[in-house]
Structure formats: C-alpha cells, structure tokens
Design a protein around this motif. Sequence first.
Motif, short mmCIF file in Angstrom:
data_model
loop_
_atom_site.label_atom_id
_atom_site.label_comp_id
_atom_site.label_asym_id
_atom_site.label_seq_id
_atom_site.Cartn_x
_atom_site.Cartn_y
_atom_site.Cartn_z
N LEU A 1 -43.76 -17.56 -5.25
CA LEU A 1 -45.36 -17.41 -5.25
C LEU A 1 -45.94 -17.51 -6.92
CD1 LEU A 1 -48.04 -16.56 -3.73
CD2 LEU A 1 -47.32 -14.02 -4.30
N CYS A 2 -46.89 -18.11 -7.02
CA CYS A 2 -47.45 -18.37 -8.64
C CYS A 2 -48.59 -17.48 -8.71
CB CYS A 2 -47.95 -19.97 -8.61
SG CYS A 2 -48.61 -20.16 -10.30
N SER A 3 -49.05 -17.34 -9.84
CA SER A 3 -50.08 -16.11 -10.08
C SER A 3 -51.20 -16.65 -9.50
CB SER A 3 -50.12 -15.74 -11.51
OG SER A 3 -50.37 -16.98 -12.44
N CYS A 4 -51.41 -17.96 -9.46
CA CYS A 4 -52.68 -18.45 -8.82
C CYS A 4 -52.74 -18.17 -7.26
CB CYS A 4 -52.87 -19.95 -9.32
SG CYS A 4 -51.67 -21.18 -8.20
N GLY A 5 -51.72 -17.84 -6.49
CA GLY A 5 -51.78 -17.86 -5.15
C GLY A 5 -51.21 -18.88 -4.30
N ASN A 6 -50.65 -20.11 -5.17
CA ASN A 6 -50.12 -20.96 -4.45
C ASN A 6 -48.70 -20.92 -4.59
OD1 ASN A 6 -49.66 -23.52 -3.40
ND2 ASN A 6 -50.26 -24.70 -5.21
N LYS A 7 -47.66 -21.77 -3.93
CA LYS A 7 -46.28 -21.38 -3.88
C LYS A 7 -45.73 -22.88 -4.72
CE LYS A 7 -45.30 -18.56 -0.19
NZ LYS A 7 -44.31 -18.23 1.18
N GLY A 8 -44.81 -22.53 -5.32
CA GLY A 8 -43.99 -23.60 -5.79
C GLY A 8 -44.64 -24.47 -7.09
N CYS A 9 -45.63 -24.01 -7.70
CA CYS A 9 -46.32 -24.66 -8.75
C CYS A 9 -45.57 -25.07 -9.76
CB CYS A 9 -47.45 -23.70 -9.35
SG CYS A 9 -48.96 -23.38 -8.45
N ASN B 1 -44.21 -22.83 -12.42
CA ASN B 1 -43.07 -22.11 -12.21
C ASN B 1 -41.72 -22.93 -12.48
OD1 ASN B 1 -44.61 -20.02 -11.17
ND2 ASN B 1 -44.49 -20.68 -9.28
N TYR B 2 -41.81 -23.97 -12.72
CA TYR B 2 -40.61 -24.66 -13.01
C TYR B 2 -40.40 -25.21 -14.51
CZ TYR B 2 -39.97 -24.36 -8.10
OH TYR B 2 -39.96 -23.94 -6.66
N ALA B 3 -41.48 -25.64 -15.08
CA ALA B 3 -41.51 -26.44 -16.36
C ALA B 3 -42.10 -25.83 -17.65
CB ALA B 3 -41.83 -27.68 -15.92
N SER B 4 -43.10 -24.82 -17.41
CA SER B 4 -43.72 -24.14 -18.64
C SER B 4 -42.86 -23.27 -19.51
CB SER B 4 -44.71 -23.23 -17.94
OG SER B 4 -44.14 -22.01 -17.63
N GLY B 5 -43.23 -23.02 -20.55
CA GLY B 5 -42.66 -22.13 -21.27
C GLY B 5 -42.21 -20.73 -20.88
N THR B 6 -43.03 -20.34 -20.21
CA THR B 6 -42.92 -18.81 -19.39
C THR B 6 -41.66 -19.30 -18.45
OG1 THR B 6 -45.14 -18.39 -19.78
CG2 THR B 6 -43.87 -17.28 -18.00
N ALA B 7 -41.82 -20.32 -17.57
CA ALA B 7 -40.71 -20.53 -16.61
C ALA B 7 -39.46 -20.98 -17.41
CB ALA B 7 -41.10 -21.93 -15.91
N ILE B 8 -39.49 -21.52 -18.68
CA ILE B 8 -38.02 -21.76 -19.07
C ILE B 8 -37.15 -20.49 -19.72
CG2 ILE B 8 -37.15 -22.91 -21.32
CD1 ILE B 8 -39.06 -24.84 -21.28
N SER B 9 -38.39 -19.61 -20.06
CA SER B 9 -37.52 -18.09 -20.39
C SER B 9 -37.02 -17.48 -19.23
CB SER B 9 -38.99 -17.44 -21.18
OG SER B 9 -38.47 -16.01 -21.42
N LYS B 10 -37.98 -17.51 -18.30
CA LYS B 10 -37.57 -16.76 -17.00
C LYS B 10 -36.27 -17.35 -16.48
CE LYS B 10 -39.17 -15.22 -12.34
NZ LYS B 10 -40.33 -15.48 -11.43
N ILE B 11 -36.14 -18.70 -16.33
CA ILE B 11 -34.96 -19.21 -15.73
C ILE B 11 -33.74 -19.18 -16.77
CG2 ILE B 11 -33.78 -21.56 -15.35
CD1 ILE B 11 -36.84 -22.42 -14.63
N ALA B 12 -33.84 -19.03 -17.81
CA ALA B 12 -32.71 -18.88 -18.74
C ALA B 12 -32.27 -17.50 -18.50
CB ALA B 12 -33.36 -19.08 -20.21
#
Length: 324
Positions: free
Chosen positions: A175-183, A186-197
């Motif tokens: 779930l994304c903060s925008c309300g959608n799923k699998g945005c 969630n996979y390729a932003s700076g925030t996502a890179i940090s979280k996945i790492a």
Amino acid sequence: MEQTDDLAIGLDIGGTKILTALVSKNGEILSKLQCDTKGGKENFGELIINTIKALIHEANVEITRIKGIGIATAGVIDSKKKEIIFASNLDIANFSVGSLLENELNLPVELYNDGTAAAVGEWMWGRGKGKKNLIYITVSTGIGAGIISNDRLITGITDSAGEFGHISINIDGPLCSCGNKGCLENYASGTAISKIAHERIENGSVSEFFPQESKITSVDICNAAKMGDPFSIELLDEVGEYLGFGMINLIHLFNTEAVILGGGVMNGAEFLLPAIKRTVQKHGIASMVDKVNIEISQLEKYACVVGATGLFFKKSNNKSALPI
C-alpha cells in the motif's frame, strides 16, 4: 547580464530540502540557497519564508528587479488556488503556499508541479533544447514527471499531470501513501531504496559497507556501488529495471523522442542507466523505443528552480520567448 534585467525567485520544495534561487529571464542563476527540511513540520511555511528572505539578502539586488516567485513542488496541486492539495513526501495537505508568500513578501506567486517545472527548464535551457517531444523524470525522495508533446506542455486541469511515481507496477504490491497499491515510488524512489536496503540487511543480506543496525540512505547506496559493493550494485540494477518498466508506459503513451532523468537518485546513473535502457529495449515496442534518447539532466538539481521561473515569466509577460 544587464543590471536592469528582470529577475524572479525559483523555489523547489522537495521531500528533504528546499532549494531557492534568483534567476533571470534567460535562465541564468544569480544566487542560490538550500536548506534541509523534514515533511510535516508545523513551521514549514515559516521555513520557506525565511529561506527566501535569506536569499534576497544574500543576493544584494534591488527588490524592484524581483518580479515574483515561481514554485515547483512535489505532490498534487491546485495551480489556480496556489495550494498544495496533498504531498505524501512532505506529509502536508491543503497548504496555501501561494497566498502565504504573497501576503508575507508582497510578490506575485505561481505554483507548478516539480516535474513540469523541471521539464520546462531542460526544454528551454538544458538537454531538451530544440526538441518538440520530451519527458523529464525526477527520481528523488519521490518520483515525478513532466511531459512536453508537440511543443506543448501537458499540465492537466490543476497542473498536477505527471504523477509518474503513483502509477501501479504491481497490483498486489504494498500500500502506498497515496492510497494505491504497488506504486513505482515503492520500488524505485530514494525512500524505497533506503527501505529495501534496510529490509535486506535485516533479513541476512551481507554488505561490508552496511552493518546490521546502520542507517542507510539512497546516497549511501549510490556511493557504496561506486566503491564496488555488490549488494548496492545489485539493488541499483533492480531499481533501474523498475524505472525502465515505468518508462516504457510513458514512451508507449506519448511516443516521445527523449526521456531526461534527474533527481538525487540519479547520482547512481552509471548503474541505473544501463538497467533502464536494457529494460526499455527488451520490453518496449521496438518501433517506438528505438527513436528515444534516454539521457541525464543537464541542469541537474537546478532544473526545477530554473523551470519554475521560466514558467512564471511566461505567465506574467506574454512577450516571453517560452512557446507554451
């Protein structure tokens, strides 16, 4: 530059920083200032005002030369109301930034989507100069896009077009903060890179650069990749693949001739770009993707502030050279 030239202030409001610059009609930056910020601060408006005042003081120019402020921001906006309706990366909603600055600084304000502003900056004074069709993609705390088709800027009814980070690439995804799923964010932003790492290290992945309890940012991952860290190189390759799949959608929709990539995450371009191009070539419609140049931004971190001032001058002066 003549001392009589009109100037405007460009403001780039991002998820981790506020960048402001004093810019001429020709896209020349006279002075610039950046401050770090965290979304959701109660004094967010005050921080913006103080940053602009500090810039004006530092630039030491006659206030009469400053004709107004062009703001580029992440999130969904209402350009007519000059309001940030929702920005997940800033954790703010219904923020009337335009009226706030107009009342405080007594200068006219225009508000734009950050991807749109950056696209115009590159179109007029950067890598996209001379092109009739281009898409600018910013990969930073979040992901956004600006689209120019047949020499026309595509903005949508509230100037919010280009929310590229919120297209779904996995309907069963998180779930994304925008309300959608699998945005895509969630996979390729700076925030996502940090979280996945962090998740991978916690689950047993090994990197000599990142102990179990270390704080990891996308900047850290890019720097570690440049030093040969297999963990970071593999992660950036995956991120590039996701960006490539997202980019295919844009190419298929708009039949563009160029895609320009900017934003802080593109500091890892030497690892991201090969994966992006490989994915686009492998999975895109050949007759469309073969015509597309995929390039890195020329204006880099200043694309938004330069583009926002260009758009401001266009709206405030019909004699501007911007063909929008």
